[in-house]
Design a protein around this motif. Structure first.
Motif, PDB file in Angstrom:
ATOM      1  N   THR A  39      -5.979   3.773  -1.834  1.00  0.00           N
ATOM      2  CA  THR A  39      -5.341   4.147  -0.571  1.00  0.00           C
ATOM      3  C   THR A  39      -5.249   5.659  -0.475  1.00  0.00           C
ATOM      4  OG1 THR A  39      -3.117   4.065  -1.522  1.00  0.00           O
ATOM      5  CG2 THR A  39      -3.981   2.017  -0.550  1.00  0.00           C
ATOM      6  N   ALA A  40      -5.077   6.141   0.743  1.00  0.00           N
ATOM      7  CA  ALA A  40      -5.116   7.576   0.999  1.00  0.00           C
ATOM      8  C   ALA A  40      -3.986   8.342   0.323  1.00  0.00           C
ATOM      9  CB  ALA A  40      -5.081   7.834   2.504  1.00  0.00           C
ATOM     10  N   GLU A  41      -2.941   7.624  -0.130  1.00  0.00           N
ATOM     11  CA  GLU A  41      -1.814   8.321  -0.750  1.00  0.00           C
ATOM     12  C   GLU A  41      -2.039   8.584  -2.237  1.00  0.00           C
ATOM     13  OE1 GLU A  41      -1.460   5.344   0.864  1.00  0.00           O
ATOM     14  OE2 GLU A  41      -0.981   6.287   2.792  1.00  0.00           O
ATOM     15  N   MET A  42      -3.039   7.957  -2.834  1.00  0.00           N
ATOM     16  CA  MET A  42      -3.239   8.104  -4.277  1.00  0.00           C
ATOM     17  C   MET A  42      -3.704   9.514  -4.633  1.00  0.00           C
ATOM     18  SD  MET A  42      -4.992   4.451  -5.276  1.00  0.00           S
ATOM     19  CE  MET A  42      -4.031   2.935  -5.203  1.00  0.00           C
ATOM     20  N   THR A  43      -3.274   9.984  -5.783  1.00  0.00           N
ATOM     21  CA  THR A  43      -3.559  11.354  -6.205  1.00  0.00           C
ATOM     22  C   THR A  43      -5.056  11.622  -6.286  1.00  0.00           C
ATOM     23  OG1 THR A  43      -1.512  11.348  -7.492  1.00  0.00           O
ATOM     24  CG2 THR A  43      -3.106  13.087  -7.969  1.00  0.00           C
ATOM     25  N   ALA A  44      -5.816  10.697  -6.866  1.00  0.00           N
ATOM     26  CA  ALA A  44      -7.253  10.908  -7.028  1.00  0.00           C
ATOM     27  C   ALA A  44      -7.999  10.867  -5.707  1.00  0.00           C
ATOM     28  CB  ALA A  44      -7.830   9.861  -7.975  1.00  0.00           C
ATOM     29  N   VAL A  45      -7.389  10.307  -4.680  1.00  0.00           N
ATOM     30  CA  VAL A  45      -7.991  10.303  -3.350  1.00  0.00           C
ATOM     31  C   VAL A  45      -7.725  11.618  -2.639  1.00  0.00           C
ATOM     32  CG1 VAL A  45      -7.957   9.171  -1.080  1.00  0.00           C
ATOM     33  CG2 VAL A  45      -7.876   7.792  -3.162  1.00  0.00           C
ATOM     34  N   ARG A  46      -6.609  12.241  -2.948  1.00  0.00           N
ATOM     35  CA  ARG A  46      -6.212  13.454  -2.238  1.00  0.00           C
ATOM     36  C   ARG A  46      -6.648  14.737  -2.948  1.00  0.00           C
ATOM     37  NH1 ARG A  46      -4.161  11.837   1.997  1.00  0.00           N
ATOM     38  NH2 ARG A  46      -4.129  13.987   2.734  1.00  0.00           N
ATOM     39  N   GLU A  47      -6.724  14.713  -4.276  1.00  0.00           N
ATOM     40  CA  GLU A  47      -7.023  15.923  -5.031  1.00  0.00           C
ATOM     41  C   GLU A  47      -8.452  15.888  -5.568  1.00  0.00           C
ATOM     42  OE1 GLU A  47      -4.074  16.626  -8.022  1.00  0.00           O
ATOM     43  OE2 GLU A  47      -2.395  16.448  -6.604  1.00  0.00           O
ATOM     44  N   GLU A  48      -9.011  17.060  -5.782  1.00  0.00           N
ATOM     45  CA  GLU A  48     -10.374  17.175  -6.272  1.00  0.00           C
ATOM     46  C   GLU A  48     -10.403  16.930  -7.779  1.00  0.00           C
ATOM     47  OE1 GLU A  48     -14.102  20.105  -5.256  1.00  0.00           O
ATOM     48  OE2 GLU A  48     -12.208  21.039  -5.825  1.00  0.00           O
ATOM     49  N   VAL A  49     -10.892  15.751  -8.181  1.00  0.00           N
ATOM     50  CA  VAL A  49     -10.944  15.382  -9.592  1.00  0.00           C
ATOM     51  C   VAL A  49     -12.030  16.153 -10.317  1.00  0.00           C
ATOM     52  CG1 VAL A  49     -11.301  13.476 -11.213  1.00  0.00           C
ATOM     53  CG2 VAL A  49     -10.015  13.101  -9.085  1.00  0.00           C
TER      54      VAL A  49
END
Length: 495
Positions: free
Chosen positions: A375-385
């Motif tokens: 989901t869009a709230e997950m850290t790996a979805v929002r931050e550049e891994v």
């Protein structure tokens, strides 16, 4: 250790640190040890660049002659293609094939800017007055600090150097301390091509010391940086003190949108390249995969199946499809993202661990990793891994796909996969990203601008705008038939 290049001479650093070991990510072995600059070396490099700009020949050299030097650089890149590709492979861990692509790409960049500079003659301005000749011309900004990242050390440095030199600037360049080898070789080629002393100066070392000094030095007029968002923010703040021009490319969280009517096999194939090329250590990586409901489960299963088949190994071997991450520290950072994504409820479909093969044990490898039901709230979805990790989200219709794709603080690149040409154009037009591919992923051309919206940075590289970043526009207005204005009474002759 004479890898610093200042005012036309190779020299050692003034520091007494003993240099920095450059490691091979494949097995952790030491490739070589290079000099590590300090503030005094940066000061000497900036002073050399300042002299070369203020009193040297390069800024006043004709566009045609500067273009000829850029073309000679391109020819030397062709000559030394294999040496440079090998430097990139052993230094970054990428495959030799990827290294060759990088060298070919930067060769094209130098040739493009040679042609663009050679044909530039300014712009005539129609003022509506036949007694006025008005034109806009361009002049170099001055001394430019160019700071490149570790994932594409040669490519990113050349994206900056080619237009900066073509415009007539002088430069101080710094590759990442992790991957300096190809830049050292590049600077030697620039000198061989005839770039005058002081025009290109090379310093090596940590960004926190050398890079920071390059940004805040009062003798610098422009800073171009490619790297992480947090560092970019600090650079922008430091540069503001001297009101320096800045160009920043700060990464992305790039959506790869797959509609149900896309060619299934091709979309899966390109999604693998989008997410796992160079182990995902690409600013435009398609690490955020959005798939329509109708094909979601089938797509995730096939994508994960193929990801498991990717062959990890030494980038110098022909059979290797994906190399290691750049360092042990970076791998540990990616592993923390994996742990957090599991804790936040994503479904780990494959990967997420280090490989079991004994021959890979000493390198900085991670298996290609696929997370579903994100989901869009997950850290790996929002931050550049910035690793071999792809998160998969689902969407129902075109409106939701666009909303999800734009739900990011970044805006560097994205892609849309569909068999509907009208939908492709609608979605591409709606995406707030600097580059949008339709039924493709990753290609770029020197003629087209590269850069992003939002937190992806400021300014553009490549294309005509990439040249303009390194130029100041000057308006020259000439009255060819001047006569007294008689505006003020005191200026009129007495009767």
């Amino acid at each position: 250790m004479r890898e610093l290049y200042i005012d036309g001479h190779w020299s050692d650093a003034t520091t007494t640190t003993g240099g920095r070991a450059v490691l091979n990510p494949y097995d952790g072995s030491t490739i070589t040890t290079v000099a590590e600059a300090g503030p005094d070396d940066v000061d000497a490099a900036v002073a050399a660049a300042r002299r070369a700009f203020d009193t040297g020949e390069w800024p006043s050299t004709s566009n045609r002659d500067r273009a000829a030097v850029l073309r000679r650089v391109a020819d030397l890149l062709v000559r030394d293609r294999e040496l440079l590709a090998r430097d990139e492979s052993v230094d970054t861990g990428k495959t030799l094939a990827e290294g060759r692509i990088d060298v070919d790409d930067v060769t094209g960049v130098f040739r493009y800017y040679a042609s663009l500079v050679e044909t530039d003659s300014g712009r005539a301005v129609d003022t509506g007055d036949p007694n006025v000749v008005s034109r806009v011309v361009h002049e170099p900004v001055g001394v430019c600090s160019l700071i490149a990242p570790w994932n594409y050390p040669l490519l990113q440095m050349c994206w900056k150097l080619a237009p900066a030199l073509g415009a007539g600037n002088t430069t101080v360049v710094k590759p990442s301390e992790l991957t300096p080898l190809s830049t050292v070789r590049l600077v030697a080629l620039l000198a061989e091509a005839g770039v005058p002393a002081g025009v290109v100066n090379l310093v090596l070392g940590a960004g926190s010391v050398v890079g920071a000094e390059m940004v805040r030095h009062p003798g610098v007029d422009l800073v171009s940086f490619t790297g992480g968002l947090a560092t970019g923010r600090r650079i922008m703040a430091m540069a503001a003190e001297g009101v320096k021009k800045v160009a920043l490319e700060l990464g992305g969280k790039n959506p790869n949108v797959v509609f149900a009517d896309a060619d299934f096999d091709t979309a899966v194939d390109y999604a693998l390249a989008a997410g796992f090329f160079h182990s995902g250590q690409v600013c435009s990586a398609g690490a955020r995969l959005l798939v329509q409901d109708e094909v979601y489960e089938e797509f995730v299963a096939e994508f994960a199946r193929r990801a498991e088949l990717i062959r990890l190994g030494n980038g110098l071997r022909d059979e290797t499809e994906c190399g290691p991450l750049v360092s042990a520290e970076h791998r540990a950072k990616v592993e923390r993202y994996i742990e957090r994504t599991i804790a936040e409820g994503a479904r780990l479909v494959t990967g997420g661990t280090r490989p079991d093969e004994p021959e890979l044990a000493d390198g900085y490898f991670l298996r290609p990793t696929v997370f579903a039901d994100c989901t869009a709230e997950m850290t790996a979805v929002r931050e550049e891994v910035f690793g071999p990790v792809v998160t998969v989200e689902r969407f129902t219709d075109e409106a939701e796909a666009v909303a999800l794709a734009n739900d990011t603080d970044y805006g560097l690149a994205g892609a849309v996969w569909t068999g509907d040409a009208s939908r492709a154009q609608r979605v591409a037009g709606a995406l707030r990203h600097g580059t949008v591919w339709i039924n493709d992923f990753h290609p770029y051309v020197p003629q087209a601008e590269w850069g992003g919206f939002g937190n992806s940075g400021v300014g553009r590289e490549l294309g005509p705008s990439g040249l303009d970043e390194y130029r100041e526009a000057k308006h020259i207005y000439q009255n060819i038939n001047p006569a007294p204005m008689r505006w003020f009474s005191g200026a009129r002759k007495e009767a």
